[in-house]
Design a protein around this motif. Structure first.
Motif, short mmCIF file in Angstrom:
data_model
loop_
_atom_site.label_atom_id
_atom_site.label_comp_id
_atom_site.label_asym_id
_atom_site.label_seq_id
_atom_site.Cartn_x
_atom_site.Cartn_y
_atom_site.Cartn_z
N LEU A 85 0.84 -1.20 0.00
CA LEU A 85 0.00 0.00 0.00
C LEU A 85 0.87 1.25 0.00
O LEU A 85 0.53 2.26 -0.63
CB LEU A 85 -0.93 0.00 1.22
N ASP A 86 2.01 1.17 0.68
CA ASP A 86 2.93 2.30 0.72
C ASP A 86 3.59 2.52 -0.64
O ASP A 86 4.00 3.64 -0.97
CB ASP A 86 4.00 2.06 1.78
N ASP A 87 3.70 1.44 -1.42
CA ASP A 87 4.27 1.55 -2.77
C ASP A 87 3.32 2.25 -3.73
O ASP A 87 3.77 2.92 -4.68
CB ASP A 87 4.58 0.15 -3.33
N ILE A 88 2.02 2.10 -3.51
CA ILE A 88 1.05 2.65 -4.47
C ILE A 88 0.32 3.87 -3.94
O ILE A 88 -0.36 4.56 -4.69
CB ILE A 88 0.01 1.57 -4.88
N ALA A 89 0.45 4.15 -2.66
CA ALA A 89 -0.20 5.33 -2.06
C ALA A 89 0.64 5.81 -0.89
O ALA A 89 1.59 5.16 -0.49
CB ALA A 89 -1.62 4.99 -1.61
N GLU A 90 0.28 6.94 -0.36
CA GLU A 90 1.02 7.51 0.77
C GLU A 90 0.42 7.01 2.08
O GLU A 90 -0.73 7.29 2.39
CB GLU A 90 0.97 9.04 0.72
N ILE A 91 1.23 6.25 2.84
CA ILE A 91 0.80 5.73 4.14
C ILE A 91 1.48 6.52 5.25
O ILE A 91 2.69 6.81 5.17
CB ILE A 91 1.16 4.23 4.27
N THR A 92 0.74 6.89 6.26
CA THR A 92 1.33 7.65 7.36
C THR A 92 2.37 6.81 8.08
O THR A 92 2.23 5.58 8.21
CB THR A 92 0.26 8.09 8.36
N SER A 93 3.42 7.45 8.54
CA SER A 93 4.50 6.74 9.24
C SER A 93 3.99 6.10 10.52
O SER A 93 4.48 5.04 10.94
CB SER A 93 5.64 7.70 9.55
N ARG A 94 2.99 6.71 11.15
CA ARG A 94 2.45 6.16 12.40
C ARG A 94 1.75 4.82 12.14
O ARG A 94 1.96 3.85 12.89
CB ARG A 94 1.46 7.15 13.02
N LEU A 95 0.95 4.75 11.07
CA LEU A 95 0.27 3.50 10.73
C LEU A 95 1.28 2.44 10.32
O LEU A 95 1.18 1.27 10.73
CB LEU A 95 -0.72 3.74 9.59
N ARG A 96 2.27 2.83 9.51
CA ARG A 96 3.28 1.89 9.05
C ARG A 96 4.07 1.32 10.22
O ARG A 96 4.32 0.11 10.31
CB ARG A 96 4.22 2.58 8.07
N LEU A 97 4.44 2.18 11.17
CA LEU A 97 5.21 1.73 12.33
C LEU A 97 4.38 0.81 13.22
O LEU A 97 4.89 -0.17 13.77
CB LEU A 97 5.70 2.94 13.13
N ALA A 98 3.08 1.11 13.35
CA ALA A 98 2.19 0.27 14.17
C ALA A 98 2.09 -1.14 13.58
O ALA A 98 2.13 -2.13 14.32
CB ALA A 98 0.81 0.91 14.25
N VAL A 99 1.98 -1.21 12.26
CA VAL A 99 1.92 -2.52 11.61
C VAL A 99 3.25 -3.25 11.75
O VAL A 99 3.28 -4.46 11.99
CB VAL A 99 1.55 -2.37 10.12
N HIS A 100 4.36 -2.52 11.63
CA HIS A 100 5.67 -3.14 11.80
C HIS A 100 5.81 -3.75 13.19
O HIS A 100 6.28 -4.89 13.35
CB HIS A 100 6.77 -2.10 11.57
N PHE A 101 5.41 -3.01 14.22
CA PHE A 101 5.53 -3.52 15.59
C PHE A 101 4.61 -4.72 15.80
O PHE A 101 4.99 -5.69 16.47
CB PHE A 101 5.20 -2.41 16.59
N THR A 102 3.42 -4.67 15.22
CA THR A 102 2.50 -5.81 15.33
C THR A 102 3.10 -7.04 14.66
O THR A 102 3.03 -8.16 15.20
CB THR A 102 1.15 -5.47 14.68
N SER A 103 3.69 -6.85 13.50
CA SER A 103 4.30 -7.95 12.77
C SER A 103 5.49 -8.54 13.53
O SER A 103 5.67 -9.76 13.57
CB SER A 103 4.74 -7.49 11.38
N VAL A 104 6.28 -7.68 14.13
CA VAL A 104 7.42 -8.15 14.92
C VAL A 104 6.93 -8.90 16.16
O VAL A 104 7.53 -9.91 16.57
CB VAL A 104 8.34 -6.98 15.31
#
Length: 335
Positions: free
Chosen positions: A79-98
């Motif tokens: 989604l970040d490749d095709i649209a602009e994703i907020t850094s807060r949402l991206r970081l939240a997903v990263h932490f969830t994935s980790v």
């Protein structure tokens, strides 16, 4: 035969993605921070996720929590490749994935602060891996080396299902076919660089957790040194480290010095392979010896990196700045 069929399937799926990317204009346009000069399809690294998805299905759904985390990571990155994703949402997903990765590895038994440190290291490593994806072939060759080293160690240690690493390698080979070219057919995109980082770190973390040998983290030493020292320099200069830039050593070698990008990618991969071989050798020694080797390796690698980068900045970057200033002055005088 299963592996041959998988390679053919991955090639076909990659070609299908190219048609989709072309249809919906999922492209990477050159800008002032880019190391490429032509419009190229973005997101070809989605094949890494597909390769592991095939493994997941054919293995009887091994590592489900990891797979869920990888799916979340790949989705938000695409989604970040095709649209602009907020850094807060991206970081939240990263932490969830980790968190899901950690749960899969079963590392919730140590004290809580170990888990926090693990989160910070893994999220940092994933983002560093993403930042290092900037020239043709570098993600493909480097990942091929790291997964190859993990595959070799797994033959004796048996820390993960061997097919996990084989399918990851198959995905990398297919991507490399389209990316390891002077004129790349596609770039990995965030979905690729973040996805393969998550795949590699799960295997690497599982290895470290099983053996207790942290020396294996040096399987990412070359990327780590470049990423960390680039961040340190940007912080020193007061720059925003979350913004794109062209100040990694490999970018200076490609853009300022003018070396062939494939040769640079090969250099990074070869250097990591040599360090990896030494790591495998020293992993048989006691932890004190491992620590001494790790410190020496990082100090030597850092010294070479800093000296070479400083030389390039003084010799090439500074001269270009002076020449640009003189050119601007001459134009102003003529006007």
């Amino acid at each position: 035969m299963a592996y041959i069929f998988t390679v053919i399937l991955l090639f076909l799926l990659e070609l299908l993605y190219f048609k989709i990317a072309d249809r919906y204009n999922i492209i990477d346009k050159p800008n002032q921070r880019s190391s490429h000069t032509t419009i190229t399809l973005r997101g070809g690294g989605i094949i890494f996720y597909i390769a592991i998805l095939i493994f997941f299905i054919q293995s009887g759904f091994s590592y489900p929590w990891f797979m869920l985390g990888l799916t979340l990571m790949a989705t938000i990155s695409f989604l970040d490749d095709i649209a602009e994703i907020t850094s807060r949402l991206r970081l939240a997903v990263h932490f969830t994935s980790v968190l899901l990765m950690a749960f899969q590895m079963g590392i919730f038994s140590p004290p809580w602060y170990y888990i926090i440190v693990t989160f910070i290291i893994v999220v940092g490593a994933i983002n560093a891996y993403n930042f290092m994806d900037g020239i043709n072939g570098i993600t493909a060759l480097y990942s091929l080396v790291v997964c190859g080293l993990l595959y070799y160690v797994n033959r004796t240690v048996g820390f993960i299902e061997q097919d996990y690493l084989i399918y990851a390698l198959l995905g990398i080979v297919v991507f490399a076919f389209f990316n390891f070219r002077n004129q790349a057919k596609c770039f990995a995109g965030d979905v690729g660089s973040v996805g393969i980082a998550y795949i590699v770190l799960f295997a690497l973390g599982t290895l470290i957790f099983k053996t207790g040998d942290f020396i294996y983290i040096l399987f990412l030493a070359v990327y780590g040194v470049d990423a960390v020292w680039s961040i340190v320099r940007r912080l020193y200069l007061g720059e925003n480290i979350l913004e794109g830039h062209r100040t990694h050593l490999y970018q200076y070698l490609a853009n300022e010095v003018g070396y062939n990008r494939l040769a640079i990618s090969g250099l990074y991969a070869t250097l990591q392979l040599l360090i990896g071989i030494l790591v495998i050798t020293f992993a048989h020694y006691d932890h004190t010896t491992q620590l001494v080797f790790a410190i020496i390796a990082l100090v030597v690698l850092s010294a070479i990196y800093l000296l070479l980068k400083q030389y390039i900045i003084k010799t090439y970057v500074s001269n270009k700045t002076v020449q640009s200033h003189r050119y601007a002055t001459d134009i102003k005088i003529l006007d």
